[in-house]
Design an enzyme around this catalytic site. Structure first.
Site, short mmCIF file in Angstrom:
data_model
loop_
_atom_site.label_atom_id
_atom_site.label_comp_id
_atom_site.label_asym_id
_atom_site.label_seq_id
_atom_site.Cartn_x
_atom_site.Cartn_y
_atom_site.Cartn_z
N HIS A 139 0.84 -1.19 0.00
CA HIS A 139 0.00 0.00 0.00
C HIS A 139 0.88 1.24 0.00
O HIS A 139 1.85 1.32 0.74
CB HIS A 139 -0.90 0.04 1.24
CG HIS A 139 -1.76 1.27 1.30
ND1 HIS A 139 -2.94 1.37 0.60
CD2 HIS A 139 -1.58 2.45 1.92
CE1 HIS A 139 -3.45 2.57 0.81
NE2 HIS A 139 -2.65 3.24 1.61
N ASP B 280 -15.15 1.95 7.76
CA ASP B 280 -14.11 2.88 7.33
C ASP B 280 -14.66 3.87 6.31
O ASP B 280 -14.36 5.06 6.36
CB ASP B 280 -12.91 2.13 6.75
CG ASP B 280 -11.89 3.11 6.16
OD1 ASP B 280 -11.33 3.91 6.93
OD2 ASP B 280 -11.70 3.10 4.93
N ARG C 3 -14.75 12.07 8.74
CA ARG C 3 -13.49 12.75 9.10
C ARG C 3 -13.18 13.86 8.12
O ARG C 3 -12.68 14.92 8.50
CB ARG C 3 -12.34 11.74 9.14
CG ARG C 3 -12.39 10.81 10.35
CD ARG C 3 -11.50 9.59 10.14
NE ARG C 3 -10.14 9.95 9.81
CZ ARG C 3 -9.32 9.20 9.07
NH1 ARG C 3 -9.72 8.03 8.61
NH2 ARG C 3 -8.11 9.62 8.80
N SER D 52 -7.46 2.94 9.34
CA SER D 52 -8.21 3.00 8.09
C SER D 52 -7.48 2.20 7.00
O SER D 52 -8.07 1.34 6.33
CB SER D 52 -8.37 4.47 7.69
OG SER D 52 -8.81 4.61 6.36
N LYS E 70 -8.42 -1.98 5.57
CA LYS E 70 -8.75 -2.31 4.18
C LYS E 70 -7.86 -3.43 3.65
O LYS E 70 -8.31 -4.30 2.92
CB LYS E 70 -8.64 -1.06 3.31
CG LYS E 70 -9.83 -0.13 3.52
CD LYS E 70 -9.75 1.13 2.67
CE LYS E 70 -8.84 2.16 3.28
NZ LYS E 70 -9.29 3.52 3.27
N1 URA Z 1 -5.96 6.82 3.30
C1 URA Z 1 -6.86 6.01 3.87
O1 URA Z 1 -7.20 4.98 3.32
N2 URA Z 1 -7.39 6.37 5.06
C2 URA Z 1 -7.05 7.50 5.70
O2 URA Z 1 -7.55 7.75 6.76
C3 URA Z 1 -6.11 8.33 5.08
C4 URA Z 1 -5.58 7.97 3.88
#
Ligand code: URA
Ligand code: CA
Length: 432
Positions: free
Chosen positions: A82, A161, A168, A183, A187
């Protein structure tokens, strides 16, 4: 349990228990906890932070808020990568075939999303015929056979999320390390990763502008991985200028092909070798990071990495002859050079601004409905620290329009030439 008591507890700097965090995430996902209470809690977390245990609990509560992908029918350790996001970041296109060439299974779920250029799937779709519509059975079969497949996101992954991130975004609570880390990690874990390699960017084009913040985010994510039984490693890398030369979809596919042949931009190659080594090592295909890097260099040099890319494209309907002849990729109608107005050394290429210029050309989505122009974008010829003479081409714009005033203004804002400048560090740190 009452949500208001959880908010007060966090407000006062106390730790939330596993049960409280599960209660909050379940209640919020199901709509029983309203946005205003969740906003107050997010702000309390923003100011008070979270312990390692709380962040791990939050991550796993979000993982279990929706579907999870079971990759257990795929042999081997499934390693995912990622990146916290950058401009012209072509690494996924390169890393996937590169590590698959060493038998690391790449079972990639990818998105389209918004941004300066398209996501990995958009980029791959610039290859004629390529598609990501595989059913689960085909996906598993292809990864077992070829070690590589990419599918579009399906299922209802981490709905908590999705909801929390959107909240947010409008409540000033995006920039909280525990919230970002949970977050991202939720994922990856929901998508089935056994091990996770993180590329945390720092610099003007990054989410975490300063090195200390980037390091803290990387450490938190690696700790989450360790707490929940997923191995994780991170690289802190530079995003003070775009990565590599190309920014644009088909242009980045070509850049990926060059890099797989060992003829790519040096910064992009180095970052791919660093991230790739971690992936190969975590997958158990090398005894050390050094050995992993040697193996990766070998498959670049002997053509196996490029061969793997071709097999991958073919198995998903793509025309693999583009790997030998990239001129078969979509081409823009106009190619316009931007020339240096003075001699000196490149001192700045503000990544964000350059990314916005590429987006204005049509390389990225401004809204979900935008149709991307796969051919357009920007190819840099110079990077920070390079000497230039007045009249040298700094970059080439690939466009399908001649109305480029806005794009040229952005480009001029982005690039600075000075008397002297240092090349930025590419890799600041490795977090294990
Ligand atoms: N990328 C994400 O997937 N989540 C966040 O909170 C910030 C960046
Ligand atoms: Ca690039």
């Amino acid at each position: 349990m009452r949500i208001v008591e959880c908010i007060e507890k966090k407000r006062d700097g106390k730790q939330l228990s596993t049960e409280e965090i599960q209660f909050i995430i379940k209640g919020y996902t199901e709509g029983e906890i309203p946005d205003y209470q969740m906003s107050a809690l997010a702000m309390a977390i923003y100011f008070q932070g979270m312990s390692t245990k709380e962040v791990a609990d939050l991550t796993m509560a979000m993982v279990h808020s929706g579907d999870t992908i079971d990759l257990s029918s795929i042999d081997g350790v499934k390693v995912d990568k990622h990146s916290t996001g950058g401009v012209g970041d072509t690494t996924t296109l390169i890393l996937a075939p590169l590590v698959a060439a060493l038998d690391v299974p790449v079972a990639k779920m990818s998105g389209r999303g918004l941004g300066h250029t398209g996501g990995t799937i958009d980029k791959l779709e610039s290859v004629p015929g390529f598609h990501v519509e595989l059913d689960n059975e085909q996906f598993v079969k292809q990864v077992n056979q070829n070690k590589i497949a990419v599918v579009g996101q399906s299922g209802n992954l981490t709905p908590a999320d999705k909801k929390l991130y959107a909240l947010r975004d409008v409540t000033g609570t995006v920039n909280s390390i525990p919230l970002i880390a949970s977050s991202i990690m939720s994922k990856k874990i929901a998508a089935g990763a056994d091990a996770i390699v993180l590329d945390v960017k720092t610099g003007s084009g990054a989410f975490m502008k300063d090195l200390d913040g980037a390091r803290a985010l990387a450490q938190t994510m690696v700790q989450i991985g360790n707490s929940v039984g997923r191995q994780a490693m991170a690289v802190i890398s530079d995003m003070s200028q775009p990565l590599g030369f190309a920014i644009g979809n088909a242009l980045e596919v070509k850049e990926a092909i060059d890099t797989l042949k060992g003829q790519g931009p040096k910064d992009l190659e180095k970052l791919c070798l660093t991230l790739g080594s971690q992936m190969v090592y975590l997958a158990g295909k090398a005894a050390s990071l050094e050995e992993a890097e040697e193996k990766l260099k070998a498959v670049m040099a002997n053509g196996r990495a490029l061969e793997k890319f071709k097999v991958f494209l073919q198995s998903q309907g793509g025309d693999s002859s583009i790997a030998d002849d990239p001129s078969r990729l979509p081409q823009a109608q106009y190619q316009i050079d931007i020339l240096a107005e003075q001699s000196g050394v490149i001192s700045e290429i503000v990544a964000d601004t350059m990314g916005v210029a590429a987006m204005h050309l049509g390389a990225g989505r401004i809204t979900k409905e935008t149709v991307i122009d796969l051919a357009v974008g920007i190819v840099l010829h110079k990077k920070i620290g390079d000497k230039v003479k007045k009249g040298d081409a700094l970059l080439t714009i690939h466009a399908n329009t001649q109305e480029l005033d806005e794009v040229k203004t952005l480009i001029h804002e982005s690039i600075k030439i000075a008397d002297k400048a240092e090349r930025p560090t590419l890799i600041y740190d490795i977090i294990k």
